[in-house]
Design an enzyme around this catalytic site. Structure first.
Site, PDB file in Angstrom:
ATOM      1  N   THR A   1       0.836  -1.213   0.000  1.00 15.35           N
ATOM      2  CA  THR A   1       0.000   0.000   0.000  1.00 15.35           C
ATOM      3  C   THR A   1       0.867   1.258   0.000  1.00 15.35           C
ATOM      4  OG1 THR A   1      -1.625  -1.225   1.253  1.00 15.35           O
ATOM      5  CG2 THR A   1      -1.857   1.159   1.258  1.00 15.35           C
TER       6      THR A   1
ATOM      7  N   GLU B   1       9.575  10.412   8.822  1.00 18.18           N
ATOM      8  CA  GLU B   1       8.382  11.280   8.940  1.00 18.18           C
ATOM      9  C   GLU B   1       7.092  10.457   8.917  1.00 18.18           C
ATOM     10  OE1 GLU B   1       7.928  15.048   9.093  1.00 18.18           O
ATOM     11  OE2 GLU B   1       6.275  13.864   9.874  1.00 18.18           O
TER      12      GLU B   1
ATOM     13  N   GLY C   1     -12.821  -2.066   5.254  1.00 16.02           N
ATOM     14  CA  GLY C   1     -11.371  -1.939   5.067  1.00 16.02           C
ATOM     15  C   GLY C   1     -10.708  -0.913   5.971  1.00 16.02           C
TER      16      GLY C   1
ATOM     17  N   GLU D   1      -8.190  -3.982  10.280  1.00 12.17           N
ATOM     18  CA  GLU D   1      -7.603  -5.254   9.825  1.00 12.17           C
ATOM     19  C   GLU D   1      -8.462  -6.420  10.320  1.00 12.17           C
ATOM     20  OE1 GLU D   1      -4.574  -5.446   8.291  1.00 12.17           O
ATOM     21  OE2 GLU D   1      -3.894  -3.373   8.556  1.00 12.17           O
TER      22      GLU D   1
ATOM     23  N   LYS E   1       3.910   5.046  18.084  1.00 14.35           N
ATOM     24  CA  LYS E   1       3.985   6.428  17.595  1.00 14.35           C
ATOM     25  C   LYS E   1       4.223   7.399  18.747  1.00 14.35           C
ATOM     26  CE  LYS E   1       0.918   5.184  13.782  1.00 14.35           C
ATOM     27  NZ  LYS E   1      -0.485   5.099  13.367  1.00 14.35           N
TER      28      LYS E   1
ATOM     29  N   GLY F   1      -2.929   5.331   4.770  1.00 16.04           N
ATOM     30  CA  GLY F   1      -3.368   5.381   3.376  1.00 16.04           C
ATOM     31  C   GLY F   1      -2.185   5.507   2.440  1.00 16.04           C
TER      32      GLY F   1
HETATM   33  N1  HSE Z   1      -3.291   1.095  11.384  1.00 14.76           N
HETATM   34  C1  HSE Z   1      -2.929   2.462  11.578  1.00 14.76           C
HETATM   35  C2  HSE Z   1      -4.162   3.296  11.831  1.00 14.76           C
HETATM   36  C3  HSE Z   1      -2.179   3.080  10.444  1.00 14.76           C
HETATM   37  O1  HSE Z   1      -5.264   2.764  11.901  1.00 14.76           O
HETATM   38  O2  HSE Z   1      -4.015   4.495  11.997  1.00 14.76           O
HETATM   39  C4  HSE Z   1      -0.754   2.651  10.405  1.00 14.76           C
HETATM   40  O3  HSE Z   1      -0.086   2.976  11.587  1.00 14.76           O
END
Ligand code: HSE
Length: 440
Positions: A13, A129, A187, A190, A205, A302
Site C-alpha cells: 500500500t 516522517e 477496510g 484489519e 507512535k 493510506g
Molecule cells: N493502522 C494504523 C491506523 C495506520 O489505523 O491508523 C498505520 O499505523
C-alpha cells in the site's frame, strides 16, 4: 544536476504509493526543484505487484539484498514493516553508507536509539516522517520548525482505525463490536485488529514522538497501553452529557518529575480541538514553551498520504545529493536520558460506572469504598433502571492516584450490591498540557 537513485523495498500500500507518486510527478520535480528522482530498483514478493505500481524490467527484484548492495543507490526506502528483515536491511544499508527512509513505527518505537546510532556512525541519515501520524508532517515540525522550543506536551489521535470506531460509536450510538465488524468490512480495520484496538500502534507512535520531542529514550515498552475494547455506547453517551468526548489518545508530557508516556481511552472536554477530529483522521497537538499550543491534522494512513511523507523525506536527502553534496549525518539520538514516570505514579480524575442492584442500601458502601481509598467524589449520577432491576451509577472523582483507584476498584467489585465495575475511564486535566508555556 545528479540523478538521485532510490531503491524501494516493499511495494504494498505505502511502497506502491511512493512508486506511483515519484513516477507520476517526476517531470514536475525536475521542473520545479531541479531534482531528478529515479527509482533504480523496487523490491516486492512478485513481479505483478511491482508492475502494478510501474516497476518493471531490470528495476524489479524480489531480493532486498540487490537493493542495498547496488552501488548506484543513494537512498533505501524500507516499507515492509515489522522487525525482520527490516533491521537487517537498515544494518546493510548503513554499512554501505546509504541513507534510509522508513515508515516503520514498530521497529523505531523499540530500536530508534540503536538504529539512529548506526546511521550516525556510518555518516548517513535515518528519516521517519511517515512513522508517526502518516501524512502529517509533525516529525519535521518537531525536529526543525519548532526546534527553538522546549516541548511540554505531545498528545494525539495517532490511530485512524480506533478514531473511526469511536467516532461512529459517538455519532450513531452503536456498540464497539458492531462498528468494528463494519470497519473490517469497509477496510478501515484489519481482520486481526489487535495492534490498533489494543493501543500498540498508537504506543509506538507515542514513543517515537516523545523521544524526538524530549530528546530522551522512550521506547514502546515504556508507554502505558490500554485499548478501546471495553468502551461502550453507554459510556460515550453519558460522557457526552457531561461535556466530554472519549478519544484514544497518545499522551507524552515532559514534567519536572520525568516523562509520562501513555495511550488509553481519555475523556477530554468536547470543546477541545482534538475532540472534533472524527473518522479515520489523525491529529497531533504539540505544546512548546515558546509557541504555545499547535495542532497538526491530516491523514494518518493510506497509500498516498503516507507516500507524501516518505517522498518529503526522500527530498530532504535528494536536495544536497542532487548537487553532489552529502546530507549531514544523523544527529546524536538523545541528549540525555530522563526518568520515565510509570502509570501508577500518575494522578487523574476518573469516570467510574458501576452496574448495581437498584435497591435500598446499595449506594452507601460504594461511596465508602471511594473514601476508604482516599478518593474524593465530585459527582454521582444514577441512570435509568433496567428491566432486570440493575442500574448504572456513574461517579466522577476528583484527582486521585492510580494506586488509589485500583484499590477502590477492587473494593467496589467485592460489594454485594455491585454487579460489575463496568468502566473506569481517565478524565484528562488538559490545563496540565500547557503548564510551562511562557506568558506573552
Ligand atoms: N493502522 C494504523 C491506523 C495506520 O489505523 O491508523 C498505520 O499505523
Amino acid at each position: 544536476m545528479h540523478t538521485v537513485n532510490v531503491g524501494i523495498i516493499g511495494l504494498g500500500t505505502v511502497g506502491g504509493g511512493v512508486a506511483r507518486l515519484i513516477l507520476s510527478h517526476h517531470d514536475d520535480y525536475v521542473k520545479s526543484y531541479g531534482i531528478d528522482l529515479s527509482i533504480k530498483r523496487g523490491c516486492a514478493l512478485n513481479a505483478s505487484a511491482a508492475a502494478a505500481c510501474g516497476i518493471t524490467g531490470d528495476a524489479f527484484t524480489n531480493d532486498w539484498h540487490e537493493v542495498v548492495s547496488d552501488p548506484d543507490i543513494d537512498v533505501v526506502v524500507e516499507l515492509i514493516g515489522g522487525e525482520h528483515p527490516a533491521t537487517e536491511i537498515y544494518e546493510a544499508a548503513f554499512a554501505a553508507h546509504k541513507h534510509v527512509v522508513t515508515a516503520n513505527k514498530a521497529l523505531l518505537g523499540r530500536h530508534v536509539e540503536r538504529l539512529a546510532g548506526l546511521a550516525r556512525a556510518a555518516g548517513v541519515q535515518l528519516r521517519c516522517e511517515a512513522a508517526a501520524a502518516g501524512g502529517i508532517p509533525v516529525v519535521n515540525a518537531i525536529e526543525h520548525s519548532l526546534m527553538g522550543n522546549r516541548f511540554l506536551t505531545v498528545a494525539g489521535i495517532l490511530n485512524g482505525t480506533t478514531n473511526y470506531i469511536l467516532s461512529r460509536m459517538t455519532t450513531e450510538g452503536l456498540g464497539y463490536e458492531e462498528v468494528l465488524a463494519d470497519a473490517q468490512r469497509l477496510g478501515y480495520a484489519e481482520a486481526d485488529p489487535s495492534a490498533d484496538v489494543d493501543g500498540f500502534d498508537a504506543a509506538s507512535k507515542t514513543a517515537i514522538l516523545a523521544s524526538m520531542s524530549f530528546h530522551t529514550r522512550v521506547t514502546t515498552d515504556d508507554v502505558y497501553q490500554q485499548g478501546i475494547r471495553n468502551i461502550t455506547a453507554e459510556d460515550i453517551a453519558v460522557s457526552k452529557d457531561l461535556g466530554y468526548t472519549i478519544k484514544l489518545l497518545g499522551i507524552a508530557r515532559n514534567t519536572s518529575e520525568g516523562v509520562e508516556a501513555r495511550v488509553h481511552p481519555t475523556m477530554i472536554p468536547s470543546t477541545h480541538q482534538l475532540a472534533a477530529v472524527s473518522g479515520a483522521m489523525n491529529a497531533v497537538y504539540v505544546v512548546g514553551d515558546a509557541v504555545g499550543e499547535t495542532m497538526f491534522y491530516g491523514a494518518g494512513a493510506g497509500s498516498f498520504p503516507t507516500a507524501s511523507a516518505v517522498v518529503g523525506d526522500i527530498f530532504a536527502l535528494a536536495e544536497p545529493l542532487s548537487r553532489g553534496e552529502q546530507p549531514l549525518a544523523e544527529v546524536e539520538p538523545f541528549g540525555h536520558v530522563l526518568p520515565i514516570r510509570r502509570i501508577d505514579e500518575l494522578t487523574n480524575s476518573f469516570y467510574v460506572r458501576l452496574r448495581v442492584n437498584d435497591e435500598v442500601g446499595t449506594l452507601a458502601p460504594t461511596v465508602a469504598a471511594f473514601s476508604d481509598a482516599g478518593i474524593s467524589i465530585s459527582q454521582i449520577n444514577q441512570l435509568e433502571t433496567e428491566t432486570d432491576g440493575a442500574c448504572s451509577v456513574v461517579f466522577i472523582t476528583h484527582e486521585a492516584s492510580e494506586a488509589a483507584m485500583t484499590k477502590a476498584e477492587k473494593a467496589l467489585a467485592d460489594l454485594d450490591g455491585v454487579r460489575e465495575v463496568a468502566s473506569v475511564i481517565r478524565i484528562e486535566d488538559i490545563s496540565k498540557w500547557t503548564k510551562g508555556v511562557f506568558a506573552n
